[in-house]
Design a protein around this motif. Structure first.
Motif, short mmCIF file in Angstrom:
data_model
loop_
_atom_site.label_atom_id
_atom_site.label_comp_id
_atom_site.label_asym_id
_atom_site.label_seq_id
_atom_site.Cartn_x
_atom_site.Cartn_y
_atom_site.Cartn_z
N TRP A 35 -106.38 13.86 10.95
CA TRP A 35 -106.45 13.20 12.24
C TRP A 35 -106.44 11.70 12.01
O TRP A 35 -107.22 11.17 11.20
CB TRP A 35 -107.72 13.58 13.00
N VAL A 37 -106.26 7.80 14.18
CA VAL A 37 -106.49 7.11 15.45
C VAL A 37 -105.68 5.81 15.46
O VAL A 37 -105.51 5.17 14.42
CB VAL A 37 -108.00 6.81 15.67
N LEU A 47 -109.00 9.16 10.44
CA LEU A 47 -110.32 9.57 10.94
C LEU A 47 -110.96 10.56 9.98
O LEU A 47 -112.13 10.45 9.64
CB LEU A 47 -110.18 10.24 12.30
N ASP A 85 -114.11 4.47 21.85
CA ASP A 85 -113.28 5.59 21.36
C ASP A 85 -111.93 5.65 22.07
O ASP A 85 -111.06 6.44 21.67
CB ASP A 85 -114.01 6.92 21.55
N TYR A 89 -104.77 9.40 19.62
CA TYR A 89 -105.15 10.21 18.47
C TYR A 89 -103.99 11.12 18.08
O TYR A 89 -103.37 11.75 18.93
CB TYR A 89 -106.39 11.06 18.80
N CYS A 91 -102.70 14.17 15.38
CA CYS A 91 -102.94 15.21 14.39
C CYS A 91 -101.69 15.30 13.50
O CYS A 91 -100.56 15.11 13.98
CB CYS A 91 -103.17 16.54 15.11
#
Lengths: 114, 114
Positions: A35, A37, A47, A85, A89, A91
């Motif tokens: 992952w 960011v 991450l 946050d 994001y 993956c």
């Protein structure tokens, strides 16, 4: 071939609420999962990653993800969202069939509401 | 600290121009990558290199070429820029051939072709 699907291009949560970002992968061999960011106008920052061993992986900024082989999933969670946050994001998966390169999902934009 | 540096944050070029995007890493990594990032599509691999003077096509190499004359530097070349190459370009590097190592990204170059 390997591929990644991120469900939900946009996710909104209230500050303090649970963050859940979904990732499913397709790979014919055991994968390595990541992952990343991306904050506005910046590059990507790692991450967390799953390689082997413990299926629950802890990363930076209070995030964690669990590798579930039976569900081919690697969902990202954080118990309590913070305004900082808010970001995009991604993956990503790497498997032995494409050992040198990462395949990315299309990304999930996280908005944190006050 | 690990560092991947892209020569420009923002570029505006005219259709038909030859465009060079430069990337330098200071980590002695063998592998370097060029990705293109577009909304809703995530990151797509254009080219990568696993050694000096070595290169391999990624998923979307058409209209691009690359050069790696030194280990630390990886250049992306748009031979004749077109408006559909307007995008964010991200350079990354990664150590060795082991699948568990993560990629480190530069800050990105936002290219606009007019």
């Amino acid at each position: 071939a390997q591929s990644v699907t991120q469900l939900g291009s946009h996710v909104s949560v209230s500050e303090g609420a649970l963050v859940l970002l979904r990732c499913n992968y397709s790979s014919s061999v055991p994968p390595y999962l990541f992952w990343y960011v991306q904050y506005p106008n910046q590059g990507l920052q790692l991450l967390l990653k799953y390689t082997t061993g413990a299926t629950l992986v802890k990363g930076i900024n209070g995030f964690e993800a669990e590798f579930k082989k039976s569900e081919t999933s690697f969902h990202l969670t954080k118990p309590s969202a913070h305004m900082s946050d808010a970001a995009e994001y991604f993956c990503a998966v790497r498997s032995s069939g494409s050992a040198r390169q990462l395949t990315f999902g299309s990304g999930t934009q996280l908005t944190v509401l006050p | 600290d690990v560092k991947v540096t892209q020569s420009s944050r923002y570029l505006v070029k005219r259709t038909g121009e030859k465009v060079f995007l430069e990337c330098v890493q200071d980590m002695d990594h063998e592998n370097m990558f060029w990705y293109r990032q577009d909304p809703g599509l995530g990151l797509r691999l254009i080219y990568f290199s696993y050694d000096v003077k070595m290169k391999e096509k990624g998923d979307i190499p058409e209209g691009y070429s690359v050069s790696r004359e030194k280990k630390e530097r990886f250049s992306l070349i748009l031979e004749s820029a077109s408006t559909n190459q307007t995008s964010m370009y991200l350079c990354a590097s990664r150590a060795g051939i082991f699948m568990n190592t993560e990629a480190f990204f530069g800050q990105g170059t936002r290219l606009t072709v007019v």
